[in-house]
Motif scaffolding. Structure first.
Motif, PDB file in Angstrom:
ATOM      1  N   UNK A 282       0.843  -1.245   0.014  1.00 36.64           N
ATOM      2  CA  UNK A 282      -0.153  -0.025   0.137  1.00 36.64           C
ATOM      3  C   UNK A 282       0.733   1.282  -0.098  1.00 36.64           C
ATOM      4  N   UNK A 283       1.825   1.311   0.744  1.00 33.76           N
ATOM      5  CA  UNK A 283       2.767   2.403   0.816  1.00 33.76           C
ATOM      6  C   UNK A 283       3.503   2.646  -0.608  1.00 33.76           C
ATOM      7  N   UNK A 284       3.861   1.544  -1.185  1.00 31.67           N
ATOM      8  CA  UNK A 284       4.484   2.091  -2.510  1.00 31.67           C
ATOM      9  C   UNK A 284       3.408   2.103  -3.248  1.00 31.67           C
ATOM     10  N   UNK A 285       2.376   1.851  -3.497  1.00 25.21           N
ATOM     11  CA  UNK A 285       1.128   2.066  -4.375  1.00 25.21           C
ATOM     12  C   UNK A 285       0.900   3.623  -4.265  1.00 25.21           C
ATOM     13  N   UNK A 286       1.162   4.021  -2.960  1.00 25.53           N
ATOM     14  CA  UNK A 286       0.833   5.543  -2.672  1.00 25.53           C
ATOM     15  C   UNK A 286       1.913   6.218  -2.838  1.00 25.53           C
ATOM     16  N   UNK A 287       3.010   5.786  -3.767  1.00 19.86           N
ATOM     17  CA  UNK A 287       4.191   6.757  -4.088  1.00 19.86           C
ATOM     18  C   UNK A 287       5.328   6.824  -3.297  1.00 19.86           C
ATOM     19  N   UNK A 288       5.568   5.968  -2.167  1.00 19.26           N
ATOM     20  CA  UNK A 288       6.788   5.994  -1.337  1.00 19.26           C
ATOM     21  C   UNK A 288       7.514   5.125  -2.135  1.00 19.26           C
ATOM     22  N   UNK A 289       8.934   5.447  -1.876  1.00 17.21           N
ATOM     23  CA  UNK A 289       9.962   4.413  -2.247  1.00 17.21           C
ATOM     24  C   UNK A 289       9.742   2.963  -1.611  1.00 17.21           C
ATOM     25  N   UNK A 290      10.219   2.015  -2.403  1.00 26.81           N
ATOM     26  CA  UNK A 290      10.237   0.759  -1.945  1.00 26.81           C
ATOM     27  C   UNK A 290      11.062   0.697  -0.823  1.00 26.81           C
ATOM     28  N   UNK A 291      12.123   1.070  -0.185  1.00 30.43           N
ATOM     29  CA  UNK A 291      12.819   1.063   0.882  1.00 30.43           C
ATOM     30  C   UNK A 291      12.289   1.964   1.870  1.00 30.43           C
ATOM     31  N   UNK A 292      10.841   2.478   1.872  1.00 31.66           N
ATOM     32  CA  UNK A 292      10.651   3.295   3.051  1.00 31.66           C
ATOM     33  C   UNK A 292      10.191   2.298   4.282  1.00 31.66           C
ATOM     34  N   UNK A 293      10.094   1.128   4.242  1.00 33.69           N
ATOM     35  CA  UNK A 293      10.318   0.179   5.162  1.00 33.69           C
ATOM     36  C   UNK A 293      10.781  -1.081   4.871  1.00 33.69           C
ATOM     37  N   UNK A 294      11.443  -1.849   5.579  1.00 32.17           N
ATOM     38  CA  UNK A 294      11.694  -3.010   5.434  1.00 32.17           C
ATOM     39  C   UNK A 294      11.634  -3.867   6.661  1.00 32.17           C
ATOM     40  N   UNK A 295      11.359  -5.125   6.485  1.00 32.09           N
ATOM     41  CA  UNK A 295      11.149  -6.032   7.559  1.00 32.09           C
ATOM     42  C   UNK A 295      12.330  -7.019   7.783  1.00 32.09           C
ATOM     43  N   UNK A 296      12.882  -7.057   9.231  1.00 30.60           N
ATOM     44  CA  UNK A 296      13.830  -8.061   9.391  1.00 30.60           C
ATOM     45  C   UNK A 296      13.052  -9.482  10.216  1.00 30.60           C
ATOM     46  N   UNK A 297      13.444 -10.515   9.741  1.00 33.13           N
ATOM     47  CA  UNK A 297      12.585 -11.604  10.194  1.00 33.13           C
ATOM     48  C   UNK A 297      13.651 -12.691  11.181  1.00 33.13           C
ATOM     49  N   UNK A 298      15.027 -12.519  10.551  1.00 36.87           N
ATOM     50  CA  UNK A 298      15.534 -13.469  11.450  1.00 36.87           C
ATOM     51  C   UNK A 298      16.288 -13.133  12.754  1.00 36.87           C
ATOM     52  N   UNK A 299      16.350 -13.996  13.852  1.00 32.31           N
ATOM     53  CA  UNK A 299      16.814 -13.506  14.962  1.00 32.31           C
ATOM     54  C   UNK A 299      18.378 -12.749  14.979  1.00 32.31           C
TER      55      UNK A 299
END
Length: 426
Positions: free
Chosen positions: A163-180
């Protein structure tokens, strides 16, 4: 790809996010709200997997309660998003306009912090709240949730990010870290992460603080107190205490220690004990307390954060003794006095060194949404930058902008020119 490379890319796009318009950020929030509703069945299905794993691993009831992402939780986060949209822009605000000399104008303007890493406990709704707050405040976010909600967080992140990217924000406006192991990698990114906000146990928060050069904002414990003064209204006191202990036991703003004025104890404690036990709350207290109402006898140095249906109780002689106990054994989170004497209440509020000090209301009000912030990224018990529930204002800093017409410092150092400071009210 290593988390460091991901964060470096985020650091490069952070200025784009910071310069986005209020209309664009509000549009993104609107898209997120709509997308969460559209994908809710997928989110609930992922959450059921997390709950099933929690049952298989016999996760403590207090933790399991945090894991659940229900229709009610979805409605709450959607309400929070709508409130965020309605709030004014926290960035690009002029907080100082000062003419230093003719043609030399200084402005102090709010701006995003930049790249914020948030490592949070097993609460899927926290991911939505944190993402929304970071978007509204123009920040980029590195999100690391607990493994207990890995399935739910994965779906929530994808829905929000798309949704953020569809709204025009860059891809790296947020990232998720999953591994400990990515936590330690993130802690080493002091060249590209501007702030860390850990949410979890005392031990976990202390680990974060001790293993990074990145500024850390947050709190370790939630040892909240209620002091029942000699001038308390019993009819008010008991419902307040019950709510503060039982409304959401696993929260950091649930009351953990009750201090009762010794002069009212014979009349008040039996009523309180009856009400607490009716709600399934176990009482632990000093010998003086348990000799009056039963329960497990413990020393005040054993009082702690339970996050369970357990409460510590101690008698005190007066306000000063109550304040001394709170400042000595508390976590500077949220503490309350129950009294009809406003002068006593004001003295309590002045003397207690906590982020939140209350009179005649539940400690559970210590929350960004209930403060009208839309949501919160956490609660800070520190005294620098932000304190208490951290909403939009806690996610911005400021920069100085100076507008000149060829001025040089040498002219002022030599006395050729002089400053004539004049504040301009906008």
């Amino acid at each position: 790809m290593e988390i460091r490379e991901e964060v470096r890319k985020m650091k490069r796009v952070a200025p784009q996010v910071a310069s986005s318009t209020l209309e664009q950020r509000n549009h993104v929030l609107k898209l997120i709200g709509e997308s969460l509703e559209r994908h809710k069945e997928e989110i609930f299905a992922a959450n059921r997997k997390d709950l099933e794993r929690a049952d298989a691993e016999q996760v403590a009831p207090a933790i399991r309660k945090r894991l659940k992402f229900s229709e009610e939780k979805l409605a709450d986060v959607e309400k929070g998003i709508r409130l965020l949209i309605s709030l004014p822009d926290p960035i690009h605000r002029e907080t100082l306009v000062r003419e230093l000399d003719e043609g030399l104008l200084l402005k102090r303007v709010t701006c995003p912090i930049g790249v914020i890493g948030v490592i949070f406990e097993a609460r899927p709704d926290a991911l939505v709240q944190i993402s929304s707050l970071c978007i509204k405040s123009g920040n980029c976010a590195v999100l690391k949730g607990g493994r207990e909600t890995a399935e739910t967080n994965r779906v929530l992140f994808r829905v929000i990010h798309e949704a953020a990217v569809a709204g025009g924000l860059p891809e790296y406006c947020m990232i998720q870290a999953e591994q400990h192991n990515e936590i330690d990698e993130l802690l080493d990114c002091d060249d590209c992460v501007d702030l860390l906000i850990p949410r979890g146990s005392n031990r976990f928060v202390r680990y974060i603080m001790d293993h990074t050069k990145i500024p850390v904002m947050g709190h370790a414990d939630g040892i909240c107190h209620i002091y029942v003064d000699k001038d308390a209204d019993f009819e008010k006191a008991i419902p307040i205490i019950i709510d503060a202990k039982t409304q959401y036991t696993a929260a950091c703003n649930a009351v953990e220690t009750l201090l009762v004025n010794r002069s009212i104890a014979p009349a008040f404690l039996p009523k309180l004990a009856k009400a607490l036990r009716r709600e399934g709350v176990e009482i632990r207290g000093t010998k003086e307390v348990t000799s009056m109402i039963g329960g497990e006898t413990i020393g005040e140095d054993q009082f702690r954060e339970y996050l369970d249906l357990i409460v510590s109780v101690k008698l005190v002689n007066n306000l000063e003794e109550a304040v001394d106990h709170i400042n000595r054994f508390g976590s500077h989170h949220t503490d309350c006095i129950i009294t009809e004497n406003d002068e006593t209440a004001e003295r309590f509020m002045e003397l207690v060194d906590s982020a939140g000090v209350y009179q005649n209301c539940s400690t559970r009000f210590a929350d960004g949404f209930r403060y009208g912030f839309g949501a919160e990224v956490g609660i800070s018990t520190g005294k620098i930058h932000a304190r208490g529930p951290v909403g939009l204002d806690g996610l911005v800093t400021y920069k100085y902008k100076l507008y000149g017409h060829g001025q040089i410092v040498g002219d002022y150092a030599s006395g050729k020119k002089e400053f004539h400071f004049r504040d301009i009210v906008s």
